[in-house]
Design an enzyme around this catalytic site. Structure first.
Site, PDB file in Angstrom:
ATOM      1  N   THR A 204       0.847  -1.188   0.000  1.00 45.27           N
ATOM      2  CA  THR A 204       0.000   0.000   0.000  1.00 45.27           C
ATOM      3  C   THR A 204       0.878   1.232   0.000  1.00 45.27           C
ATOM      4  OG1 THR A 204      -1.688  -1.132   1.274  1.00 45.27           O
ATOM      5  CG2 THR A 204      -1.591   1.263   1.526  1.00 45.27           C
ATOM      6  N   ARG A 232     -13.778  -8.123   0.641  1.00 45.42           N
ATOM      7  CA  ARG A 232     -12.799  -7.970   1.726  1.00 45.42           C
ATOM      8  C   ARG A 232     -12.276  -6.534   1.775  1.00 45.42           C
ATOM      9  NH1 ARG A 232      -7.084  -6.397   2.163  1.00 45.42           N
ATOM     10  NH2 ARG A 232      -6.281  -7.386   4.030  1.00 45.42           N
ATOM     11  N   VAL A 233     -12.235  -5.976   2.950  1.00 52.02           N
ATOM     12  CA  VAL A 233     -11.649  -4.649   3.141  1.00 52.02           C
ATOM     13  C   VAL A 233     -10.499  -4.784   4.122  1.00 52.02           C
ATOM     14  CG1 VAL A 233     -12.071  -2.342   4.079  1.00 52.02           C
ATOM     15  CG2 VAL A 233     -13.813  -3.436   2.656  1.00 52.02           C
ATOM     16  N   GLY A 234      -9.376  -4.177   3.784  1.00 56.43           N
ATOM     17  CA  GLY A 234      -8.211  -4.244   4.670  1.00 56.43           C
ATOM     18  C   GLY A 234      -8.152  -3.062   5.626  1.00 56.43           C
ATOM     19  N   THR A 255       1.316  -0.818   6.377  1.00 58.15           N
ATOM     20  CA  THR A 255       1.248  -1.666   5.197  1.00 58.15           C
ATOM     21  C   THR A 255       1.451  -3.098   5.657  1.00 58.15           C
ATOM     22  OG1 THR A 255       2.142  -2.026   2.970  1.00 58.15           O
ATOM     23  CG2 THR A 255       3.717  -1.388   4.669  1.00 58.15           C
TER      24      THR A 255
HETATM   25  N1  ASP Z   1      -2.532  -3.331   4.118  1.00 62.39           N
HETATM   26  C1  ASP Z   1      -3.017  -3.735   2.821  1.00 62.39           C
HETATM   27  C2  ASP Z   1      -4.236  -4.584   2.986  1.00 62.39           C
HETATM   28  O1  ASP Z   1      -4.303  -5.404   3.891  1.00 62.39           O
HETATM   29  C3  ASP Z   1      -2.003  -4.464   2.013  1.00 62.39           C
HETATM   30  C4  ASP Z   1      -0.584  -3.978   2.117  1.00 62.39           C
HETATM   31  O2  ASP Z   1      -0.325  -2.854   2.424  1.00 62.39           O
HETATM   32  O3  ASP Z   1       0.335  -4.741   1.881  1.00 62.39           O
HETATM   33  O4  ASP Z   1      -5.121  -4.477   2.174  1.00 62.39           O
END
Ligand code: ASP
Length: 345
Positions: A204, A232-234, A255
């Site tokens: 991210t 799905r939401v992160g 991230t």
């Molecule tokens: N944090 C992001 C998510 O879980 C992915 C990432 O940053 O690697 O969607």
């Protein structure tokens, strides 16, 4: 035992990894425990933070507001089809939909967010509009798309040929639970772990800026975990998880595996630790250690990284695994640094 931290000495990163003019790529240097404070300054996650910071710096260096800087900055990877983890060209979910998550926060504590939005290449700008033009904080899915279209955003197909081909390749085995890549333990020996089809599974852009007036803002935007379940939401669009700031203290962004960040309200935690007097790096480390201590067996096999900037313009980062790069830009430099690494490395 948790003190076994050593900085890796990354001396070379292939310029081909960075979508920028070689001259603008600063040396990769060791991260220091407490950075010198300065303003204006902008910091952001991963290698693509370098060109993103350049765009943000244009705003900051001309006396602009941190909020405008972070929006302009993260729009760079959002628009880049070669970055398959953010915006246009992002890898789709397991059903082939590119769904994007983003949020933004300003010095007054205002915030806006969109989650699971499709067909819009700049979700960060939609998030800003949610913040500025509605009484709400978060819009999701079709509602977020409807709001964007009503406000003049163009409907686009975000699935590039490359990302579609990679997804079709993934479908051949289609492991139901998507695996997050863990960065290579020796970053200077090149690329992070790759999935079939040579892709990064996550990454991210989270960006934090302190402007000349001493005000903070932050932005965070992603296509999330590749091949995730539809819907799905992160952590990235969740204020407090993927991004948080308090203009009196500082800001943080994250991230990596979003589920673990949400479970620990990671970015809020980092800011609250800085309020207690932790340096940015120490605050990030403590947030990482919470994740590790709660679930050591899971944490061993995942990546989570935090990045923080305080009100004095000091910054720091920490990650579960080695290889979390972040970019720092002020009037003297636009450097790529490697975060402190944890117990596991
Ligand atoms: N944090 C992001 C998510 O879980 C992915 C990432 O940053 O690697 O969607």
């Amino acid at each position: 035992m948790f003190d076994r931290r050593k900085f890796i000495k990354a001396t070379a990163i292939s310029a081909s990894l960075l979508v920028v003019d070689k001259k603008s790529i600063a040396s990769v240097i060791q991260s220091s425990k407490v950075s010198a404070g300065t303003k204006p300054i902008v910091i952001s996650t991963w290698d693509f933070g370098i060109p993103a910071n350049q765009a943000a710096w244009k705003v900051l260096s001309s006396g602009g507001r941190a909020l405008d800087a972070v929006e302009a900055g993260v729009r760079v990877p959002e628009a880049d089809p070669n970055i398959q983890t953010v915006g246009y060209g992002g890898l789709p979910d397991r059903d082939g939909h590119v769904t994007l998550d983003a949020c933004i926060m300003d010095e007054f504590g205002n915030c806006g967010s969109v989650a699971g939005i499709e067909h819009i290449s700049h979700p960060i700008s939609v998030a800003r509009l949610v913040m500025e033009k509605t009484p709400h904080v978060m819009l999701v899915g079709d509602g977020a798309l409807q709001f964007a279209l009503e406000n003049g955003f163009k409907r686009e197909n975000l699935l590039t040929k490359k990302s579609e081909a990679d997804w079709r390749e993934w479908l051949k085995t289609a492991k139901y639970a998507p695996v997050m890549n863990i960065e290579n333990k020796s970053y200077d020996k090149v690329a992070p772990t790759k999935l079939p089809g040579n892709q990064y599974n996550h990454d991210t852009i989270g960006m934090l800026a302190l402007d000349a007036k001493g005000n903070l803002s932050g932005a965070c935007t992603t296509s999330g975990m590749a091949y995730k379940l539809h819907g799905r939401v992160g952590d990235s669009p969740i204020i407090g998880a993927g991004l948080y700031l308090d203009n009196e203290i500082g800001g943080a962004t994250s991230t990596g595996v979003g589920e673990e960040v949400i479970r620990n309200v990671g970015s809020f935690l980092v800011v609250e630790l800085m309020r207690q007097g932790y340096t940015p790096e120490a605050a990030c480390k403590e947030a990482v250690m919470r994740i590790i201590k709660k679930k050591p067996d899971i944490a061993k096999n995942i990546q989570v990284g935090f990045l923080a900037l305080n009100k004095k313009g000091e910054y720091g980062a920490y990650a579960i695994q080695t290889g979390f790069s972040y970019a720092v830009c002020d009037e003297k430099k636009n450097d790529l640094l490697i975060a402190g690494k944890s117990y596991y490395n």
